[in-house]
Design a protein around this motif. Structure first.
Motif, PDB file in Angstrom:
ATOM      1  N   GLY A  19       0.789  -1.225   0.000  1.00 37.34           N
ATOM      2  CA  GLY A  19       0.000   0.000   0.000  1.00 37.34           C
ATOM      3  C   GLY A  19       0.820   1.273   0.000  1.00 37.34           C
ATOM      4  N   GLY A  20       2.141   1.176   0.177  1.00 38.31           N
ATOM      5  CA  GLY A  20       2.988   2.360   0.175  1.00 38.31           C
ATOM      6  C   GLY A  20       3.325   2.819  -1.234  1.00 38.31           C
ATOM      7  N   ARG A  21       4.125   3.892  -1.332  1.00 40.70           N
ATOM      8  CA  ARG A  21       4.552   4.427  -2.619  1.00 40.70           C
ATOM      9  C   ARG A  21       6.077   4.348  -2.716  1.00 40.70           C
ATOM     10  NH1 ARG A  21       2.553  10.145  -3.840  1.00 40.70           N
ATOM     11  NH2 ARG A  21       2.516   9.426  -6.008  1.00 40.70           N
ATOM     12  N   ILE A  22       6.574   4.152  -3.907  1.00 37.38           N
ATOM     13  CA  ILE A  22       8.009   4.058  -4.162  1.00 37.38           C
ATOM     14  C   ILE A  22       8.433   5.304  -4.923  1.00 37.38           C
ATOM     15  CG2 ILE A  22       9.837   2.748  -5.282  1.00 37.38           C
ATOM     16  CD1 ILE A  22       8.009   0.285  -5.042  1.00 37.38           C
ATOM     17  N   TYR A  23       9.356   6.058  -4.335  1.00 36.17           N
ATOM     18  CA  TYR A  23       9.850   7.280  -4.957  1.00 36.17           C
ATOM     19  C   TYR A  23      11.075   6.958  -5.807  1.00 36.17           C
ATOM     20  CZ  TYR A  23      12.113  11.875  -5.312  1.00 36.17           C
ATOM     21  OH  TYR A  23      12.723  13.015  -5.764  1.00 36.17           O
ATOM     22  N   TYR A  24      11.037   7.354  -7.066  1.00 38.98           N
ATOM     23  CA  TYR A  24      12.123   7.107  -8.012  1.00 38.98           C
ATOM     24  C   TYR A  24      12.715   8.461  -8.408  1.00 38.98           C
ATOM     25  CZ  TYR A  24      14.260   5.170 -12.335  1.00 38.98           C
ATOM     26  OH  TYR A  24      15.112   4.777 -13.345  1.00 38.98           O
ATOM     27  N   SER A  52       7.841   9.633  -9.763  1.00 38.71           N
ATOM     28  CA  SER A  52       8.996  10.522  -9.838  1.00 38.71           C
ATOM     29  C   SER A  52       8.509  11.956  -9.731  1.00 38.71           C
ATOM     30  CB  SER A  52       9.754  10.315 -11.156  1.00 38.71           C
ATOM     31  OG  SER A  52      10.313   9.023 -11.229  1.00 38.71           O
ATOM     32  N   ASP A  53       9.440  12.887  -9.668  1.00 38.83           N
ATOM     33  CA  ASP A  53       9.069  14.302  -9.581  1.00 38.83           C
ATOM     34  C   ASP A  53       8.451  14.761 -10.892  1.00 38.83           C
ATOM     35  OD1 ASP A  53      10.063  14.860  -6.930  1.00 38.83           O
ATOM     36  OD2 ASP A  53      12.080  14.652  -7.763  1.00 38.83           O
ATOM     37  N   SER A  54       7.389  15.532 -10.815  1.00 39.16           N
ATOM     38  CA  SER A  54       6.669  15.961 -12.016  1.00 39.16           C
ATOM     39  C   SER A  54       7.488  16.920 -12.879  1.00 39.16           C
ATOM     40  CB  SER A  54       5.342  16.622 -11.627  1.00 39.16           C
ATOM     41  OG  SER A  54       5.562  17.771 -10.836  1.00 39.16           O
ATOM     42  N   GLY A  55       8.487  17.571 -12.313  1.00 42.69           N
ATOM     43  CA  GLY A  55       9.282  18.531 -13.067  1.00 42.69           C
ATOM     44  C   GLY A  55      10.415  17.938 -13.872  1.00 42.69           C
ATOM     45  N   LEU A  56      10.625  16.626 -13.791  1.00 43.00           N
ATOM     46  CA  LEU A  56      11.700  15.997 -14.556  1.00 43.00           C
ATOM     47  C   LEU A  56      11.358  15.997 -16.046  1.00 43.00           C
ATOM     48  CD1 LEU A  56      12.588  12.900 -12.332  1.00 43.00           C
ATOM     49  CD2 LEU A  56      13.628  15.176 -12.318  1.00 43.00           C
ATOM     50  N   GLY A  77      -1.833  -4.290 -11.860  1.00 46.89           N
ATOM     51  CA  GLY A  77      -2.341  -3.411 -10.816  1.00 46.89           C
ATOM     52  C   GLY A  77      -1.348  -2.388 -10.312  1.00 46.89           C
ATOM     53  N   CYS A  78      -0.384  -2.019 -11.130  1.00 49.77           N
ATOM     54  CA  CYS A  78       0.639  -1.053 -10.723  1.00 49.77           C
ATOM     55  C   CYS A  78       0.279   0.345 -11.240  1.00 49.77           C
ATOM     56  CB  CYS A  78       2.003  -1.451 -11.277  1.00 49.77           C
ATOM     57  SG  CYS A  78       2.613  -3.048 -10.688  1.00 49.77           S
ATOM     58  N   SER A  79       0.840   1.357 -10.605  1.00 45.40           N
ATOM     59  CA  SER A  79       0.690   2.727 -11.096  1.00 45.40           C
ATOM     60  C   SER A  79       2.064   3.360 -11.250  1.00 45.40           C
ATOM     61  CB  SER A  79      -0.184   3.561 -10.158  1.00 45.40           C
ATOM     62  OG  SER A  79       0.463   3.779  -8.918  1.00 45.40           O
ATOM     63  N   PHE A  80       2.199   4.163 -12.308  1.00 43.21           N
ATOM     64  CA  PHE A  80       3.453   4.825 -12.630  1.00 43.21           C
ATOM     65  C   PHE A  80       3.146   6.299 -12.892  1.00 43.21           C
ATOM     66  CE2 PHE A  80       3.485   0.463 -14.177  1.00 43.21           C
ATOM     67  CZ  PHE A  80       4.659  -0.049 -13.633  1.00 43.21           C
ATOM     68  N   GLU A  81       3.768   7.194 -12.143  1.00 40.41           N
ATOM     69  CA  GLU A  81       3.484   8.623 -12.287  1.00 40.41           C
ATOM     70  C   GLU A  81       4.769   9.394 -12.560  1.00 40.41           C
ATOM     71  OE1 GLU A  81       1.209  10.386  -9.173  1.00 40.41           O
ATOM     72  OE2 GLU A  81      -0.048   8.615  -8.869  1.00 40.41           O
ATOM     73  N   HIS A  82       4.763  10.174 -13.646  1.00 40.48           N
ATOM     74  CA  HIS A  82       5.827  11.126 -13.973  1.00 40.48           C
ATOM     75  C   HIS A  82       7.193  10.457 -14.164  1.00 40.48           C
ATOM     76  CE1 HIS A  82       2.877  14.171 -13.066  1.00 40.48           C
ATOM     77  NE2 HIS A  82       2.776  13.757 -11.817  1.00 40.48           N
ATOM     78  N   ILE A  83       7.222   9.206 -14.592  1.00 35.25           N
ATOM     79  CA  ILE A  83       8.504   8.564 -14.875  1.00 35.25           C
ATOM     80  C   ILE A  83       9.158   9.299 -16.050  1.00 35.25           C
ATOM     81  CG2 ILE A  83       9.666   6.407 -15.422  1.00 35.25           C
ATOM     82  CD1 ILE A  83       8.095   6.453 -12.727  1.00 35.25           C
TER      83      ILE A  83
END
Length: 293
Positions: A19-24, A52-56, A77-83
């Motif tokens: 349930g946690g989030r992984i910061y890349y 990841s950070d949205s500004g990358l 069932g995975c989510s990927f944001e701002h990679i």
């Protein structure tokens, strides 16, 4: 996770989230991937939430998940944001299931299957605002032809530069039941990659809904709903293509379906409406050897 997780020659491995989030974070170069899986059988990634950070910008990171030389892999069932690259990149791998994931604002492709990927299913994925192609199956470097797969029931909401689905030099791929809205290039595009002469074969583009495609094409091939720039023995049937509009440098080239390089192509039973140009366009500059339409 800063240095990533590399697994080589490990079988029956599952990585899942409680349930946690992984910061890349930003990496030193674009080859430092978050999860790198090689030469492994029966790998599963379940319910991972990676951001990841949205500004990358593009290439500020590697891929969130990179898999090569493996068999029987699942990403579910995975989510990927701002990679800041492709969210998922897979090559030389067989028996692939990518199901029920969410991709938001990937700075390259959302899901990319490269040389040697066979027997794959990509379904139930929502992809929003990818910089490049939302889903791509591409023979990138002249290796084994990717194919024998399906892209079914996915939702694409906007690309900034690419296609909803790109099919390049692949074989026996079904693209069906997808909802593609607001792609900068064609909603679904098949073309010949720079430096190669390989056309795709046996594409089955059936029953998709494509709305407002080609709003910012980089050339005439993108000013349409479906682009056939390299496909033989293929079918385009039962699709709905709507609202291809003007407002760019290729207004005179707009069409619902554009056919530029093909052999034995069937176009049947499609609904094409509100197109600021042609329904089906076969331009004068159609590649030599095209025929049997």
């Amino acid at each position: 996770i800063i240095n990533g997780v590399a697994l080589d020659s490990g079988d029956d491995i599952t990585i899942f989230s409680g349930g946690g989030r992984i910061y890349y974070p930003q990496t030193a170069n674009s080859t430092q991937h978050l999860f790198r899986i090689t030469n492994s059988d029966r790998f599963r990634a379940l319910g991972l939430n990676i951001y990841s950070d949205s500004g990358l910008v593009r290439d500020n990171t590697g891929f969130a998940v990179q898999i090569a030389g493996s068999r029987v892999v699942s990403i579910e069932g995975c989510s990927f944001e701002h990679i800041a690259s492709a969210a998922v990149w897979i090559d030389t791998t067989q028996d692939i299931r990518i199901i029920g994931n969410t991709v938001l604002s990937a700075k390259a492709d959302g899901i990319h299957l490269s040389d040697g990927c066979t027997n794959f299913a990509i379904s139930g994925i929502t992809l929003n605002s990818t910089d490049d192609d939302a889903i791509a199956v591409v023979r990138d470097v002249g290796g084994a032809v990717p194919g024998r797969g399906s892209i079914v029931g996915n939702t694409v909401n906007g690309t900034l530069h690419g296609h909803g689905v790109a099919l390049v030099s692949c074989d026996d791929v079904t693209v069906s039941g997808n909802q593609i809205t607001g792609s900068a290039a064609a909603g679904i595009g098949s073309y010949i990659w720079t430096g190669t002469s390989d056309k795709a074969e046996r594409l089955h583009i059936v029953g998709n809904s494509i709305e407002q495609p080609g709003y910012a094409p980089v050339d005439a091939s993108g000013a349409c709903g479906i682009f056939v720039g390299g496909a033989d023995d293929s079918t385009i049937a039962g699709n709905v293509i709507a609202n291809v509009d003007t407002g760019h440098a290729y207004d005179a080239e707009i069409s619902g379906i554009r056919c530029a390089a093909y052999d034995k192509l069937v176009i049947q039973g499609n609904v094409i409406r509100n197109i600021a140009g042609y329904g089906v366009l076969v331009p004068d500059a159609t590649a030599a050897g095209s025929g049997k339409l």
